[in-house]
Design a protein around this motif. Structure first.
Motif, PDB file in Angstrom:
ATOM      1  N   VAL A  47      54.732 -54.621  -0.202  1.00 26.27           N
ATOM      2  CA  VAL A  47      56.188 -54.524  -0.028  1.00 26.27           C
ATOM      3  C   VAL A  47      56.763 -55.870   0.402  1.00 26.27           C
ATOM      4  N   PHE A  48      57.830 -56.253  -0.257  1.00 28.12           N
ATOM      5  CA  PHE A  48      58.615 -57.417   0.155  1.00 28.12           C
ATOM      6  C   PHE A  48      60.073 -56.986   0.146  1.00 28.12           C
ATOM      7  N   ALA A  49      60.715 -57.066   1.325  1.00 24.95           N
ATOM      8  CA  ALA A  49      62.106 -56.632   1.448  1.00 24.95           C
ATOM      9  C   ALA A  49      62.916 -57.710   2.147  1.00 24.95           C
ATOM     10  N   PHE A  50      64.137 -57.883   1.686  1.00 25.95           N
ATOM     11  CA  PHE A  50      65.041 -58.835   2.320  1.00 25.95           C
ATOM     12  C   PHE A  50      66.459 -58.336   2.148  1.00 25.95           C
ATOM     13  N   LYS A  51      67.345 -58.940   2.915  1.00 34.19           N
ATOM     14  CA  LYS A  51      68.762 -58.635   2.730  1.00 34.19           C
ATOM     15  C   LYS A  51      69.520 -59.939   2.576  1.00 34.19           C
ATOM     16  N   ARG A  52      70.658 -59.840   1.908  1.00 36.79           N
ATOM     17  CA  ARG A  52      71.564 -60.973   1.795  1.00 36.79           C
ATOM     18  C   ARG A  52      72.918 -60.537   2.355  1.00 36.79           C
ATOM     19  N   THR A  53      73.528 -61.410   3.122  1.00 40.96           N
ATOM     20  CA  THR A  53      74.788 -61.069   3.784  1.00 40.96           C
ATOM     21  C   THR A  53      75.828 -62.137   3.506  1.00 40.96           C
ATOM     22  N   TRP A  54      77.083 -61.674   3.372  1.00 42.49           N
ATOM     23  CA  TRP A  54      78.161 -62.603   3.074  1.00 42.49           C
ATOM     24  C   TRP A  54      79.490 -61.979   3.490  1.00 42.49           C
ATOM     25  N   HIS A  55      80.075 -62.475   4.593  1.00 39.35           N
ATOM     26  CA  HIS A  55      81.387 -62.033   5.067  1.00 39.35           C
ATOM     27  C   HIS A  55      81.491 -60.510   5.123  1.00 39.35           C
ATOM     28  N   GLY A  56      80.529 -59.884   5.783  1.00 38.63           N
ATOM     29  CA  GLY A  56      80.545 -58.441   5.966  1.00 38.63           C
ATOM     30  C   GLY A  56      79.893 -57.664   4.839  1.00 38.63           C
ATOM     31  N   LYS A  57      79.665 -58.313   3.693  1.00 41.33           N
ATOM     32  CA  LYS A  57      78.986 -57.652   2.573  1.00 41.33           C
ATOM     33  C   LYS A  57      77.480 -57.786   2.748  1.00 41.33           C
ATOM     34  N   ILE A  58      76.751 -56.814   2.236  1.00 42.42           N
ATOM     35  CA  ILE A  58      75.301 -56.831   2.374  1.00 42.42           C
ATOM     36  C   ILE A  58      74.657 -56.309   1.097  1.00 42.42           C
ATOM     37  N   ALA A  59      73.531 -56.911   0.731  1.00 44.50           N
ATOM     38  CA  ALA A  59      72.668 -56.385  -0.326  1.00 44.50           C
ATOM     39  C   ALA A  59      71.270 -56.263   0.254  1.00 44.50           C
ATOM     40  N   LEU A  60      70.680 -55.102   0.129  1.00 43.30           N
ATOM     41  CA  LEU A  60      69.331 -54.840   0.601  1.00 43.30           C
ATOM     42  C   LEU A  60      68.430 -54.697  -0.623  1.00 43.30           C
ATOM     43  N   VAL A  61      67.363 -55.488  -0.676  1.00 44.03           N
ATOM     44  CA  VAL A  61      66.478 -55.515  -1.839  1.00 44.03           C
ATOM     45  C   VAL A  61      65.061 -55.208  -1.362  1.00 44.03           C
ATOM     46  N   VAL A  62      64.452 -54.167  -1.931  1.00 47.16           N
ATOM     47  CA  VAL A  62      63.127 -53.726  -1.494  1.00 47.16           C
ATOM     48  C   VAL A  62      62.200 -53.665  -2.712  1.00 47.16           C
ATOM     49  N   PHE A  63      61.202 -54.519  -2.739  1.00 43.97           N
ATOM     50  CA  PHE A  63      60.229 -54.565  -3.832  1.00 43.97           C
ATOM     51  C   PHE A  63      58.954 -53.842  -3.437  1.00 43.97           C
ATOM     52  N   ASN A  64      58.396 -53.126  -4.393  1.00 38.15           N
ATOM     53  CA  ASN A  64      57.068 -52.548  -4.249  1.00 38.15           C
ATOM     54  C   ASN A  64      56.215 -53.076  -5.403  1.00 38.15           C
ATOM     55  N   ALA A  65      55.392 -54.073  -5.112  1.00 38.67           N
ATOM     56  CA  ALA A  65      54.545 -54.670  -6.142  1.00 38.67           C
ATOM     57  C   ALA A  65      53.289 -53.859  -6.407  1.00 38.67           C
ATOM     58  N   GLY A  66      53.052 -52.829  -5.586  1.00 39.45           N
ATOM     59  CA  GLY A  66      51.873 -51.992  -5.773  1.00 39.45           C
ATOM     60  C   GLY A  66      52.069 -50.973  -6.876  1.00 39.45           C
ATOM     61  N   ARG A  67      51.004 -50.240  -7.156  1.00 41.98           N
ATOM     62  CA  ARG A  67      51.055 -49.265  -8.240  1.00 41.98           C
ATOM     63  C   ARG A  67      51.281 -47.840  -7.750  1.00 41.98           C
ATOM     64  N   SER A  68      51.344 -47.656  -6.442  1.00 39.26           N
ATOM     65  CA  SER A  68      51.601 -46.337  -5.866  1.00 39.26           C
ATOM     66  C   SER A  68      52.968 -46.322  -5.203  1.00 39.26           C
ATOM     67  N   ASP A  69      53.602 -45.160  -5.199  1.00 39.71           N
ATOM     68  CA  ASP A  69      54.878 -45.014  -4.513  1.00 39.71           C
ATOM     69  C   ASP A  69      54.689 -45.283  -3.011  1.00 39.71           C
ATOM     70  N   THR A  70      55.780 -45.713  -2.366  1.00 39.21           N
ATOM     71  CA  THR A  70      55.707 -45.977  -0.939  1.00 39.21           C
ATOM     72  C   THR A  70      57.044 -45.658  -0.289  1.00 39.21           C
ATOM     73  N   ARG A  71      57.000 -45.374   1.004  1.00 41.99           N
ATOM     74  CA  ARG A  71      58.214 -45.189   1.807  1.00 41.99           C
ATOM     75  C   ARG A  71      58.261 -46.322   2.819  1.00 41.99           C
ATOM     76  N   VAL A  72      59.391 -46.986   2.859  1.00 41.52           N
ATOM     77  CA  VAL A  72      59.520 -48.199   3.664  1.00 41.52           C
ATOM     78  C   VAL A  72      60.558 -47.972   4.759  1.00 41.52           C
ATOM     79  N   GLN A  73      60.165 -48.204   5.995  1.00 44.98           N
ATOM     80  CA  GLN A  73      61.076 -48.131   7.133  1.00 44.98           C
ATOM     81  C   GLN A  73      61.468 -49.548   7.533  1.00 44.98           C
TER      82      GLN A  73
END
Length: 511
Positions: A433-459
């Motif tokens: 899992v690689f996750a990051f967010k980008r923020t700009w003047h109150g706006k946000i984008a949350l991006v969560v990658f799962n490079a594995g082959r099995s489903d996952t739940r990320v907290q």
């Protein structure tokens, strides 16, 4: 791993003077690189049948011409706009005897096989009418052996007034020797006799090249990509180049072909950005790790090892901290190009890895650049296999699912300013899992990658957040994701997939 990844709006990361700032339009752009001979042969050229081109789609070769031209690009501007492209980078277009046209013999003339200067005029007018841009290739380190000044020296030898335009070791010149013979008696790029190096230390040569740079900016192009700029070591040349180009148009873009970090090139006096191949190498090492040999691979002399999430995150952080933030946003993020194998080949045909690499490219800081045909699945090893003709004649071979994926990613980037300008913070780099967010003047984008082959739940914890409660929207299915007391609800990410959420940090969660 939960820590701030990159930058805040601290003044130490910003440029002091407006004259140093890259053009504002670049960070909002989606670039598309075109190798002109292989993108599209125009209807007019097909009708005239005046040249003995290879059949379109022939196996690519180092010397063959398939007849792509600038009017062919014009005919596909609708396709490019539907893809979401806003800027074109064209490999060299000036008169040359090579299909790649890095062997220039006239910098003031667009190659007649591409349609000549009139065809560039038509293309520029149509592109600008659509609100798009065009950047051309500046190949100033070397010329072709058909270049007029070099030809003059070949004919007149030491009596030629142009002999000081080159670094010559003896006469008569031997322009048709071979590198293997080892008897080329003038400086040539990588010792290739067909590519004599210009003596840029000569002030007359400098003046000539600077006039070329100004001429085409005045003609209407929107910038220059500098070919192998590190190989021109003349003190002050690139600073003068920038002054001339910016004097002609302060909105012109200057990007240097630099395969490494580009240190020293983004200090406000030379380039606005670099060709950021490091992003593609890192993406390959993480998302296609399972397809790489255990020892990794090398691309143009740069090692590409397989990367675990934490190592990947650390190298991404290092990459983004190398230059002032404005330059990170204005550099071109490459996955592949005409100088390397295509990503489909490098990823060993792993379609899932390619989709993730494209998603990473489109969501990271910097201007993404798509190499023609990557969006429909063109593959191939290094030169010449990476320079195949675009299969307009074989749409059944296209990867239409991938094309839809790229269109969606580009549309998402264009719709959300935060994905183009936002600061970047790591939230998770663990396992696959690689996750990051980008923020700009109150706006946000949350991006969560799962490079594995099995489903996952990320907290995830909202690291660096200023608001404890808000709701984001899934970019694909519009479902809600709440952040409560600074923690996001668990995010389910299927194997080999990415979840992207957007919204604002100042809106309370829905009931």
């Amino acid at each position: 791993m939960e820590k701030a990844m990159l930058v805040t709006d601290d003044v130490s990361t910003s440029l002091a003077f407006s004259s140093q700032q890259p053009p504002n339009w670049v960070q909002d752009a989606v670039f598309y690189q075109i190798f002109p001979d292989r993108f599209r042969r125009s209807e007019g050229s097909l009708a005239r049948k005046e040249h003995a081109f290879q059949p379109w789609g022939s196996p690519p070769s180092r010397t063959g011409f398939q007849g792509g031209d600038l009017d062919g690009i014009r005919e596909k501007l609708d396709y490019l706009q539907e893809l979401g492209v806003t800027a074109l980078y064209l490999n060299p277009v000036f008169a040359s005897a090579a299909n790649h046209r890095y062997h220039t013999y006239d910098y003031y003339t667009v190659d007649p096989l591409l349609g000549g200067n009139d065809a560039l005029r038509r293309l520029l007018d149509d592109v600008h009418t659509r609100g798009m841009r065009i950047v051309l290739d500046a190949v100033f380190n070397h010329v072709g052996r058909g270049f007029w000044a070099f030809h003059h020296v070949c004919e007149s030898m030491e009596q030629s007034p142009y002999r000081d335009w080159f670094r010559i070791r003896g006469y008569p010149l031997r322009p048709y020797t071979t590198p293997e013979a080892g008897n080329c008696n003038y400086e040539a790029w990588w010792g290739l006799p067909e590519l004599p190096k210009l003596n840029v230390d000569n002030p007359v040569v400098q003046g000539y090249l600077l006039d070329v740079a100004r001429h085409w900016i005045d003609f209407g192009i929107d910038g220059w990509r500098l070919d192998v700029p590190e190989e021109i070591g003349t003190p002050g040349f690139w600073e003068r180049f920038r002054s001339v180009v910016k004097g002609a148009s302060n909105d012109a873009y200057i990007v240097g072909e630099l395969w490494g970090t580009g240190r020293g090139w983004l200090d406000g006096d030379r380039c606005d950005g670099i060709t950021n191949y490091e992003l593609g190498r890192l993406a390959l090492g993480f998302f296609a790790r399972d397809s790489l040999p255990a020892e990794g691979i090398s691309i143009s002399g740069y090692a590409v090892p397989g990367l675990e999430a934490a190592a990947f995150a650390g190298r991404v952080e290092k990459m983004l901290k190398t230059h002032a933030w404005e330059y990170a946003l204005a550099s071109l993020n490459y996955l592949d190009s005409h100088d390397m194998p295509r990503i489909h080949h490098l990823a060993g045909g792993d379609a899932g890895a390619v989709r993730l690499m494209l998603a990473f490219q489109m969501t990271m800081p910097g201007a993404p650049i798509i190499y023609y045909g990557t969006e429909v699945g063109i593959t191939g090893a290094g030169d010449p296999a990476c320079r195949k003709a675009f299969p307009w004649h074989q749409p059944e071979t296209w990867d239409h699912d991938l094309l839809s994926h790229v269109r969606w990613l580009v549309q998402l980037r264009r719709e959300h300013e935060v994905l183009r300008r936002g600061y970047c913070i790591h939230l998770r780099a663990r396992d696959a899992v690689f996750a990051f967010k980008r923020t700009w003047h109150g706006k946000i984008a949350l991006v969560v990658f799962n490079a594995g082959r099995s489903d996952t739940r990320v907290q995830l914890t909202n690291v660096g957040g200023t608001v404890e409660h808000f709701t984001l929207t899934d970019a694909r299915d519009s479902s809600a994701l709440r952040c409560i007391d600074g923690r996001f609800e668990p995010v389910h990410v299927p194997g080999r997939d990415v979840r992207i959420f957007t919204g604002r940090e100042d809106r309370p969660p829905s009931a």
